[in-house]
Design a protein around this motif. Structure first.
Motif, PDB file in Angstrom:
ATOM      1  N   ALA A 112       0.851  -1.196   0.000  1.00 45.92           N
ATOM      2  CA  ALA A 112       0.000   0.000   0.000  1.00 45.92           C
ATOM      3  C   ALA A 112       0.884   1.242   0.000  1.00 45.92           C
ATOM      4  O   ALA A 112       2.057   1.186   0.374  1.00 45.92           O
ATOM      5  N   GLU A 113       0.327   2.362  -0.426  1.00 44.73           N
ATOM      6  CA  GLU A 113       1.114   3.583  -0.530  1.00 44.73           C
ATOM      7  C   GLU A 113       1.759   3.978   0.788  1.00 44.73           C
ATOM      8  O   GLU A 113       2.878   4.495   0.809  1.00 44.73           O
ATOM      9  N   ASP A 114       1.053   3.751   1.910  1.00 40.30           N
ATOM     10  CA  ASP A 114       1.600   4.165   3.191  1.00 40.30           C
ATOM     11  C   ASP A 114       2.302   3.044   3.937  1.00 40.30           C
ATOM     12  O   ASP A 114       2.669   3.200   5.103  1.00 40.30           O
ATOM     13  N   ASP A 115       2.529   1.900   3.303  1.00 40.03           N
ATOM     14  CA  ASP A 115       3.351   0.853   3.911  1.00 40.03           C
ATOM     15  C   ASP A 115       4.782   1.366   4.068  1.00 40.03           C
ATOM     16  O   ASP A 115       5.238   2.241   3.322  1.00 40.03           O
ATOM     17  N   TRP A 116       5.487   0.785   5.030  1.00 39.10           N
ATOM     18  CA  TRP A 116       6.892   1.129   5.222  1.00 39.10           C
ATOM     19  C   TRP A 116       7.764   0.196   4.395  1.00 39.10           C
ATOM     20  O   TRP A 116       7.485  -0.993   4.301  1.00 39.10           O
ATOM     21  N   VAL A 117       8.824   0.737   3.804  1.00 32.58           N
ATOM     22  CA  VAL A 117       9.853  -0.097   3.189  1.00 32.58           C
ATOM     23  C   VAL A 117      11.161   0.166   3.937  1.00 32.58           C
ATOM     24  O   VAL A 117      11.462   1.311   4.297  1.00 32.58           O
ATOM     25  N   ALA A 118      11.902  -0.900   4.185  1.00 31.55           N
ATOM     26  CA  ALA A 118      13.175  -0.806   4.908  1.00 31.55           C
ATOM     27  C   ALA A 118      14.276  -1.308   3.985  1.00 31.55           C
ATOM     28  O   ALA A 118      14.393  -2.513   3.746  1.00 31.55           O
ATOM     29  N   VAL A 119      15.056  -0.381   3.448  1.00 30.07           N
ATOM     30  CA  VAL A 119      16.140  -0.757   2.536  1.00 30.07           C
ATOM     31  C   VAL A 119      17.390  -1.040   3.366  1.00 30.07           C
ATOM     32  O   VAL A 119      17.843  -0.180   4.142  1.00 30.07           O
ATOM     33  N   HIS A 120      17.935  -2.236   3.185  1.00 39.20           N
ATOM     34  CA  HIS A 120      19.087  -2.644   3.999  1.00 39.20           C
ATOM     35  C   HIS A 120      20.185  -3.202   3.109  1.00 39.20           C
ATOM     36  O   HIS A 120      19.916  -3.962   2.169  1.00 39.20           O
ATOM     37  N   ASP A 121      21.427  -2.828   3.425  1.00 34.64           N
ATOM     38  CA  ASP A 121      22.576  -3.366   2.695  1.00 34.64           C
ATOM     39  C   ASP A 121      22.718  -4.851   2.995  1.00 34.64           C
ATOM     40  O   ASP A 121      22.833  -5.243   4.163  1.00 34.64           O
ATOM     41  N   VAL A 122      22.749  -5.659   1.956  1.00 32.50           N
ATOM     42  CA  VAL A 122      22.896  -7.095   2.153  1.00 32.50           C
ATOM     43  C   VAL A 122      24.253  -7.429   2.759  1.00 32.50           C
ATOM     44  O   VAL A 122      24.431  -8.492   3.375  1.00 32.50           O
ATOM     45  N   ALA A 123      25.212  -6.503   2.623  1.00 33.67           N
ATOM     46  CA  ALA A 123      26.560  -6.714   3.168  1.00 33.67           C
ATOM     47  C   ALA A 123      26.687  -6.204   4.606  1.00 33.67           C
ATOM     48  O   ALA A 123      27.805  -6.006   5.099  1.00 33.67           O
ATOM     49  N   ARG A 124      25.559  -6.003   5.285  1.00 30.28           N
ATOM     50  CA  ARG A 124      25.559  -5.673   6.720  1.00 30.28           C
ATOM     51  C   ARG A 124      24.897  -6.827   7.475  1.00 30.28           C
ATOM     52  O   ARG A 124      23.715  -6.743   7.842  1.00 30.28           O
ATOM     53  N   PRO A 125      25.636  -7.898   7.743  1.00 30.13           N
ATOM     54  CA  PRO A 125      25.036  -9.078   8.379  1.00 30.13           C
ATOM     55  C   PRO A 125      24.961  -8.998   9.900  1.00 30.13           C
ATOM     56  O   PRO A 125      24.426  -9.907  10.534  1.00 30.13           O
ATOM     57  N   CYS A 126      25.506  -7.917  10.484  1.00 31.68           N
ATOM     58  CA  CYS A 126      25.593  -7.840  11.949  1.00 31.68           C
ATOM     59  C   CYS A 126      24.511  -6.970  12.568  1.00 31.68           C
ATOM     60  O   CYS A 126      24.590  -6.619  13.749  1.00 31.68           O
ATOM     61  N   LEU A 127      23.511  -6.604  11.798  1.00 33.82           N
ATOM     62  CA  LEU A 127      22.392  -5.820  12.317  1.00 33.82           C
ATOM     63  C   LEU A 127      21.696  -6.567  13.448  1.00 33.82           C
ATOM     64  O   LEU A 127      21.531  -7.784  13.387  1.00 33.82           O
ATOM     65  N   HIS A 128      21.290  -5.819  14.482  1.00 32.88           N
ATOM     66  CA  HIS A 128      20.566  -6.414  15.613  1.00 32.88           C
ATOM     67  C   HIS A 128      19.092  -6.033  15.544  1.00 32.88           C
ATOM     68  O   HIS A 128      18.740  -4.928  15.121  1.00 32.88           O
ATOM     69  N   HIS A 129      18.241  -6.929  15.993  1.00 32.31           N
ATOM     70  CA  HIS A 129      16.806  -6.644  16.027  1.00 32.31           C
ATOM     71  C   HIS A 129      16.488  -5.435  16.900  1.00 32.31           C
ATOM     72  O   HIS A 129      15.513  -4.718  16.656  1.00 32.31           O
ATOM     73  N   SER A 130      17.313  -5.188  17.921  1.00 30.56           N
ATOM     74  CA  SER A 130      17.063  -4.033  18.794  1.00 30.56           C
ATOM     75  C   SER A 130      17.176  -2.720  18.022  1.00 30.56           C
ATOM     76  O   SER A 130      16.459  -1.755  18.307  1.00 30.56           O
ATOM     77  N   ASP A 131      18.059  -2.684  17.008  1.00 28.78           N
ATOM     78  CA  ASP A 131      18.152  -1.484  16.176  1.00 28.78           C
ATOM     79  C   ASP A 131      16.931  -1.346  15.277  1.00 28.78           C
ATOM     80  O   ASP A 131      16.463  -0.234  15.016  1.00 28.78           O
ATOM     81  N   LEU A 132      16.411  -2.462  14.803  1.00 29.74           N
ATOM     82  CA  LEU A 132      15.167  -2.418  14.026  1.00 29.74           C
ATOM     83  C   LEU A 132      14.013  -1.929  14.897  1.00 29.74           C
ATOM     84  O   LEU A 132      13.178  -1.137  14.448  1.00 29.74           O
ATOM     85  N   ASP A 133      13.976  -2.382  16.148  1.00 33.19           N
ATOM     86  CA  ASP A 133      12.944  -1.917  17.084  1.00 33.19           C
ATOM     87  C   ASP A 133      13.014  -0.395  17.235  1.00 33.19           C
ATOM     88  O   ASP A 133      11.992   0.295  17.183  1.00 33.19           O
ATOM     89  N   ALA A 134      14.232   0.121  17.425  1.00 33.92           N
ATOM     90  CA  ALA A 134      14.410   1.566  17.626  1.00 33.92           C
ATOM     91  C   ALA A 134      14.010   2.345  16.377  1.00 33.92           C
ATOM     92  O   ALA A 134      13.375   3.409  16.466  1.00 33.92           O
ATOM     93  N   LEU A 135      14.348   1.808  15.218  1.00 33.66           N
ATOM     94  CA  LEU A 135      14.049   2.478  13.951  1.00 33.66           C
ATOM     95  C   LEU A 135      12.546   2.564  13.719  1.00 33.66           C
ATOM     96  O   LEU A 135      12.005   3.638  13.406  1.00 33.66           O
ATOM     97  N   PHE A 136      11.846   1.452  13.884  1.00 31.52           N
ATOM     98  CA  PHE A 136      10.404   1.459  13.652  1.00 31.52           C
ATOM     99  C   PHE A 136       9.655   2.222  14.742  1.00 31.52           C
ATOM    100  O   PHE A 136       8.629   2.841  14.469  1.00 31.52           O
ATOM    101  N   SER A 137      10.178   2.197  15.953  1.00 25.87           N
ATOM    102  CA  SER A 137       9.569   3.002  17.009  1.00 25.87           C
ATOM    103  C   SER A 137       9.642   4.481  16.654  1.00 25.87           C
ATOM    104  O   SER A 137       8.672   5.233  16.848  1.00 25.87           O
ATOM    105  N   ALA A 138      10.774   4.895  16.077  1.00 26.21           N
ATOM    106  CA  ALA A 138      10.957   6.308  15.707  1.00 26.21           C
ATOM    107  C   ALA A 138       9.983   6.719  14.612  1.00 26.21           C
ATOM    108  O   ALA A 138       9.329   7.771  14.712  1.00 26.21           O
ATOM    109  N   VAL A 139       9.853   5.910  13.557  1.00 24.40           N
ATOM    110  CA  VAL A 139       8.967   6.315  12.457  1.00 24.40           C
ATOM    111  C   VAL A 139       7.498   6.217  12.861  1.00 24.40           C
ATOM    112  O   VAL A 139       6.673   7.050  12.450  1.00 24.40           O
ATOM    113  N   GLU A 140       7.160   5.230  13.672  1.00 27.94           N
ATOM    114  CA  GLU A 140       5.771   5.088  14.091  1.00 27.94           C
ATOM    115  C   GLU A 140       5.369   6.222  15.043  1.00 27.94           C
ATOM    116  O   GLU A 140       4.267   6.765  14.936  1.00 27.94           O
TER     117      GLU A 140
END
Length: 258
Positions: A112-140
């Protein structure tokens, strides 16, 4: 009473846009000086890319993801995720911005037009879910409070003294001046924006030959101001050979803690 409940359920579903990760993975990774693209280099007995796919697909907000691959990629069939039905394939472009736009177009009719898209570098394998939590908390929170922010990116405050270099006629680079590091940030990924807004921004920039170095820069070109969300410093991008050893160390530490 049933009609009221149906209306409430409908309103609730509209208030909860879906989240779609897009992972550009069509690059050749020439700076790695390897015999294959960096996303297919071995890391803890798996492809580097497979670690990234696993962490994204295990995040509760993500039901599917878009993987942008070269149409002549010979290594993908050997990935542990090659037959995973949650992965939507899209063709790679000549540059990252074209690959991301192809990924967005692959979601037409699904996002949908207002869905979120999260573009992530495939060469960043060390991302933590806690950073995803912080990111989505900020946009929401920004959407709820109507702050005017168009999205957000993970970023890391610059800690080192920054120098502006200038290239000399003989090819050497000397210091032109010291750059004030206050409020300077290293841009990381994921970078999260509304589906329609990011698609429109990329299309506008490419049609008008405007420079796009990441998704946030496309939004900046159309006068938007994404949020900066402080992320972990171990969310490194594997670009050079020495980065692979560092990623291996960070992943080992993460596995030992889990």
């Amino acid at each position: 009473m049933t009609n009221t409940n149906n209306s409430l359920n409908s309103a609730s579903s509209k208030a909860s846009p879906k989240c779609w990760p897009i992972l550009p993975a069509a690059g050749v990774g020439s700076r790695m000086q390897a015999d294959r693209p960096k996303q297919y280099l071995p890391l803890h007995d798996q492809f580097l890319m497979d670690h990234t796919l696993r962490l994204m697909l295990s995040y509760p907000k993500f039901e599917q993801l878009v993987l942008v691959l070269s149409e002549t990629d010979p290594y993908w069939p050997d990935s542990a995720f090659a037959n995973d039905p949650r992965i939507i394939r899209a063709p790679g472009g000549s540059e990252r911005c074209y690959s991301v736009l192809n990924g967005l177009r692959a979601l037409e009719g699904m996002a949908a037009e207002d869905d979120w898209v999260a573009v992530h570098d495939v060469a960043r394998p060390c991302l933590h879910h806690s950073d995803l939590d912080a990111l989505f908390s900020a946009v929401e929170n920004s959407a709820i409070n109507n702050t005017g922010a168009c999205g957000a990116i993970l970023a890391s405050p610059t800690r080192d003294t920054m120098k502006r270099g200038i290239k000399q006629p003989d090819g050497t680079i000397t210091i032109d001046h010291t750059v004030e590091r206050d409020q300077l940030w290293h841009a990381l990924t994921p970078q999260v924006f509304r589906y329609a807004e990011l698609k429109q921004a990329l299309e506008f920039c490419l049609q008008n030959h405007l420079e796009v170095t990441d998704e946030a820069s496309a939004m900046e070109q159309v006068n938007k101001q994404p949020l900066l969300v402080a992320g972990r410093s171990d969310n490194i991008k594997v670009t050079r050979p020495e980065d692979l050893a560092l990623a291996e160390l960070f992943l080992a530490q993460s596995l030992n803690q889990s």
